[in-house]
Design an enzyme around this catalytic site. Structure first.
Site, PDB file in Angstrom:
ATOM      1  N   HIS A 155       0.836  -1.224   0.000  1.00  0.00           N
ATOM      2  CA  HIS A 155       0.000   0.000   0.000  1.00  0.00           C
ATOM      3  C   HIS A 155       0.857   1.255   0.000  1.00  0.00           C
ATOM      4  O   HIS A 155       0.452   2.295   0.518  1.00  0.00           O
ATOM      5  CB  HIS A 155      -0.955   0.023   1.202  1.00  0.00           C
ATOM      6  CG  HIS A 155      -1.728  -1.237   1.381  1.00  0.00           C
ATOM      7  ND1 HIS A 155      -2.950  -1.468   0.793  1.00  0.00           N
ATOM      8  CD2 HIS A 155      -1.409  -2.380   2.050  1.00  0.00           C
ATOM      9  CE1 HIS A 155      -3.368  -2.686   1.115  1.00  0.00           C
ATOM     10  NE2 HIS A 155      -2.435  -3.261   1.864  1.00  0.00           N
ATOM     11  N   SER A 276      15.480  21.088 -16.306  1.00  0.00           N
ATOM     12  CA  SER A 276      14.271  21.893 -16.510  1.00  0.00           C
ATOM     13  C   SER A 276      14.673  23.185 -17.198  1.00  0.00           C
ATOM     14  O   SER A 276      15.740  23.736 -16.923  1.00  0.00           O
ATOM     15  CB  SER A 276      13.637  22.186 -15.155  1.00  0.00           C
ATOM     16  OG  SER A 276      12.847  23.349 -15.219  1.00  0.00           O
ATOM     17  N   LYS A 282      16.821  21.379 -11.178  1.00  0.00           N
ATOM     18  CA  LYS A 282      16.125  20.123 -11.433  1.00  0.00           C
ATOM     19  C   LYS A 282      16.967  19.087 -12.179  1.00  0.00           C
ATOM     20  O   LYS A 282      17.734  19.425 -13.065  1.00  0.00           O
ATOM     21  CB  LYS A 282      14.854  20.367 -12.260  1.00  0.00           C
ATOM     22  CG  LYS A 282      13.759  21.141 -11.580  1.00  0.00           C
ATOM     23  CD  LYS A 282      13.092  20.393 -10.427  1.00  0.00           C
ATOM     24  CE  LYS A 282      12.315  19.174 -10.856  1.00  0.00           C
ATOM     25  NZ  LYS A 282      11.159  19.529 -11.664  1.00  0.00           N
ATOM     26  N   GLU A 289      10.353   8.025 -16.839  1.00  0.00           N
ATOM     27  CA  GLU A 289       8.961   8.500 -16.942  1.00  0.00           C
ATOM     28  C   GLU A 289       8.389   8.134 -18.307  1.00  0.00           C
ATOM     29  O   GLU A 289       7.229   7.742 -18.437  1.00  0.00           O
ATOM     30  CB  GLU A 289       8.889  10.014 -16.782  1.00  0.00           C
ATOM     31  CG  GLU A 289       9.107  10.505 -15.363  1.00  0.00           C
ATOM     32  CD  GLU A 289       9.138  12.024 -15.336  1.00  0.00           C
ATOM     33  OE1 GLU A 289       8.141  12.616 -14.943  1.00  0.00           O
ATOM     34  OE2 GLU A 289      10.163  12.615 -15.742  1.00  0.00           O
TER      35      GLU A 289
END
Ligand code: ARG
Length: 464
Positions: A155, A276, A282, A289
């Site tokens: 979970h 970024s 970043k 992804e």
């Protein structure tokens, strides 16, 4: 003039021609199409349907066509509709009227089926190689961090301590099943459809077994209508790709999470991260992804073809021409994703201290407290209740279980003895989970050893 033009009184509409043409994408099947035509022409010559001389002329012409395709000089023409007719037209220009004999005892329906069977078999092999490479990267990672302890989650909540290699081995075994699915798909795709003609067979005394043997097929289709209507091999390839993509996506998701500052379990290599355009600090895990994101495309490829195939009557229908986009896309996508994932894993750094701290500074050994009491004879349900109350007490007093004194433990249950402190370390928690397949060091070692054997056997199989 169209190859099928005899019956028609007027030229096709330009719009209809553009709409029905598949050459822009089925040209990818050129080499399979030529291999099929060569085998077909040889068989026609061998059995005497055409002369050997004619067969030789056609085969030589097809060689010249193939060379043009390989050199990039082949004139693909939209008005010749698909790869089959583009090749036949060019063959006619190169070899003369004898080219018109190539299509004896065959139809584009069995021809496209043949091309796609060959393509699916080849792609199964490519995917299997790429799976083996990723498995090898995973095993390398497991060997390097065989003992690193991390929190295991259920979970998405810290559950029980586990070993990083144990966690990663789960992916190895998922990939092992993927490998099996592609091998199975290849086995079932190994039926040769040429000779089915348009749907009902042919009036010529063909020998499809010769074609099958030249092209390396295991067997023939038993029914000609099935041979031209069947796209199960593509659906199976897509289904295996979709399941594989789901595995890669789950791994990608974990790597995204683990590389966040909040987790800090891994650091991706700069070469497989991006920045970024606005936030200078970043470092984004774009590669993983996108592996996660491309899964949607692969699922779409499967669902797209399932829908195309639903409810179309036997035998061939033009709907089936739509089977190629998804097949090509899924094959390219899963092979790229496997390759990129292997590189990400090869190059990322694991922060095992951070993992161990996350596992220790929590209550992930609460099950061990319950197991300790259950092993001393307390029914597990009661033991669970005692451990649960202890966790609540710790939360109220801002402590971990290891901060409690023996007296504190005994206040909850008099079965606790000083050895409870050993039982609740993360090392002991892991060591004691020695059930088959568990996370104990010797069990992980066994899994690793078996995984290495499986990979080695696979390498030998793929090489021969
Ligand atoms: N281009 C077609 C396909 O990809 C080849 C078979 C066409 N047969 C036909 N009768 N239109 O499916």
């Amino acid at each position: 003039m169209k190859l099928w033009g005899g019956r028609f009184g007027k030229a096709s509409s330009k719009k209809a021609e553009e709409f029905t043409s598949s050459i822009s994408f089925d040209k990818r099947l050129s080499s399979e199409d030529i291999a099929g035509s060569v085998a077909h022409a040889r068989m026609l010559g061998n059995v005497g349907i055409i002369t050997r001389e004619e067969s030789d002329q056609i085969i030589a012409g097809l060689g010249a066509v193939l060379k043009e395709i390989q050199d990039g000089t082949f004139p693909f023409r939209l008005e010749y509709e698909d790869i089959h007719m583009n090749i036949e037209k060019r063959l006619t220009e190169i070899a003369g009227p004898v080219a018109g004999k190539l299509h004896t005892a065959r139809s584009r329906n069995d021809q496209i089926a043949l091309d796609e069977h060959l393509f699916v078999k080849e792609q199964c092999d490519h995917v299997c190689y790429a799976i083996a490479d990723l498995q090898s990267a995973v095993l390398e990672e497991c060997r390097e961090h065989e003992q690193a302890i991390m929190p295991g989650y259920t979970h998405m909540q810290r559950a029980q301590p586990t070993v990083y290699a144990h966690h990663m081995l789960a992916y190895f075994f998922m990939l092992e099943r993927d490998y099996g699915r592609f091998r199975d798909c290849r086995k079932r795709a190994d039926s040769m459809p040429l000779g089915a003609g348009a749907l009902a067979g042919t009036t010529f005394p063909i020998d499809p077994a010769q074609v099958a043997s030249e092209l390396g097929f295991e067997r023939l289709y038993e029914n000609s209508a099935d041979a031209v209507s069947d796209r199960d091999h593509i659906l199976e390839f897509l289904a295996a790709s979709a399941i594989l993509a789901s595995h890669l996506s789950r791994l990608a998701e974990e790597l995204v999470l683990w590389s966040s500052t909040e987790f800090g379990f891994i650091e991706m290599d700069d070469a497989f991260s991006t920045g970024s355009s606005i936030m200078p600090q970043k470092k984004n895990p774009d590669v993983v992804e996108l592996i996660r994101g491309k899964t949607g495309r692969v699922y779409g490829d499967l669902v797209g073809l399932l829908v195309v195939m639903k409810g179309i009557p036997l035998a061939y229908d033009s709907d089936m021409q739509e089977d190629k986009h998804g097949l090509f896309d899924a094959a390219d996508t899963v092979i790229d994703c496997l390759d990129l994932m292997a590189s990400v894993i090869d190059t990322m750094k694991v922060n095992s201290d951070r993992m161990r701290t996350a596992a220790s500074n929590d209550f992930s050994t609460a099950t061990d407290v319950a197991d300790y009491l259950a092993a001393k004879g307390l029914p597990f349900r009661q033991a669970h209740e005692v451990a649960g109350r202890m966790v609540r007490h710790c939360l109220e007093t801002s402590k971990y279980l290891a901060d409690l004194t023996l007296q504190d433990f005994q206040n909850f249950c008099d079965l606790f003895q000083p050895d409870i402190f050993d039982a609740i370390t993360v090392e002991s928690s892991v060591r004691r989970r020695a059930s088959p397949g568990g996370t104990a060091p010797e069990r992980v070692h066994e899994q690793l050893a078996h995984a290495m054997q499986l990979l080695e056997a696979k390498r030998q199989h793929l090489e021969c």
